[in-house]
Design a protein around this motif. Structure first.
Motif, PDB file in Angstrom:
ATOM      1  N   VAL A 137      18.921  74.666  58.052  1.00  0.00           N
ATOM      2  CA  VAL A 137      18.873  75.796  58.636  1.00  0.00           C
ATOM      3  C   VAL A 137      20.678  76.304  59.443  1.00  0.00           C
ATOM      4  CG1 VAL A 137      18.318  77.848  60.325  1.00  0.00           C
ATOM      5  CG2 VAL A 137      16.752  76.223  60.070  1.00  0.00           C
ATOM      6  N   ARG A 138      20.919  75.025  59.585  1.00  0.00           N
ATOM      7  CA  ARG A 138      22.374  75.291  59.878  1.00  0.00           C
ATOM      8  C   ARG A 138      23.622  74.636  58.497  1.00  0.00           C
ATOM      9  NH1 ARG A 138      22.427  70.788  63.771  1.00  0.00           N
ATOM     10  NH2 ARG A 138      22.946  72.397  65.055  1.00  0.00           N
ATOM     11  N   ASP A 139      23.081  75.186  57.540  1.00  0.00           N
ATOM     12  CA  ASP A 139      24.134  74.539  56.739  1.00  0.00           C
ATOM     13  C   ASP A 139      23.987  75.618  55.502  1.00  0.00           C
ATOM     14  OD1 ASP A 139      24.583  71.942  57.044  1.00  0.00           O
ATOM     15  OD2 ASP A 139      23.129  70.933  55.356  1.00  0.00           O
ATOM     16  N   ASP A 140      22.327  76.396  56.036  1.00  0.00           N
ATOM     17  CA  ASP A 140      22.333  77.736  55.218  1.00  0.00           C
ATOM     18  C   ASP A 140      22.664  78.829  55.437  1.00  0.00           C
ATOM     19  OD1 ASP A 140      20.858  79.651  53.078  1.00  0.00           O
ATOM     20  OD2 ASP A 140      19.795  80.175  55.069  1.00  0.00           O
ATOM     21  N   SER A 141      23.035  78.928  57.026  1.00  0.00           N
ATOM     22  CA  SER A 141      24.371  79.699  57.763  1.00  0.00           C
ATOM     23  C   SER A 141      25.459  79.878  57.292  1.00  0.00           C
ATOM     24  CB  SER A 141      24.118  79.469  59.000  1.00  0.00           C
ATOM     25  OG  SER A 141      24.320  80.272  60.076  1.00  0.00           O
TER      26      SER A 141
END
Length: 163
Positions: free
Chosen positions: A73-77
């Motif tokens: 989720v962090r990487d996608d953001s």
């Protein structure tokens, strides 16, 4: 040609066990925060990334799966921000805040499932910054009782997040 490698039987069996046991839990946790469609995508990618760990038996599978999912989720953001867009389905102000909010939500859920007897001591210690002696004095308890309740609270957290 493709870089894809075939999974050995032990890894595939371990991954299938993880999936069957924890997929509904993981997608449910993610759905609360990122929505149903993105939760399913993140969960699928989580299991792909968990595959190398699945053969040896994972001591804390929920913790592993949740950490991988939060990192995704962090990487996608971050990727979305680099492209100049808004993070898809994530209400994050900065790249790490969305996952941090999810972690906070999960911690809150674990604390709310804790018996009140242990929850008071846990909250006073971890969020109130009180020592065990201060908690004992404030609640009129024996120091050993506070220590025992805290150990039960930590055990509860461990079981909820790791088992």
């Amino acid at each position: 040609m493709t870089d894809a490698k075939e999974m050995d039987a032990e890894t595939a069996e371990g991954l299938e066990r993880l999936y069957r046991r924890y997929n509904s839990w993981l997608t449910g946790r993610l759905r609360v925060f990122v929505g149903a469609d993105q939760a399913a995508d993140v969960a699928q990618e989580t299991y792909i990334r968990a595959a190398p760990y699945s053969a040896g038996g994972v001591r804390r599978p929920k913790a592993l799966l949740l950490r991988i999912a939060l990192n995704l989720v962090r990487d996608d953001s971050r990727r979305s921000r680099r492209r100049g867009g808004e993070p898809a389905d994530v209400d994050a102000v900065d790249p790490g805040e969305g996952a941090s909010q999810l972690e906070d939500l999960l911690l809150k859920q674990v604390i709310l499932t804790m018996p009140a007897l242990y929850r008071d001591v846990f909250v006073m210690s971890r969020f109130g910054g009180m020592t065990y002696a201060e908690i004992a004095a404030a609640r009129g308890l024996n120091l050993k009782t506070v220590e025992w309740r805290m150990s039960k609270a930590l055990d509860h957290c461990s079981k909820q997040m790791g088992a």
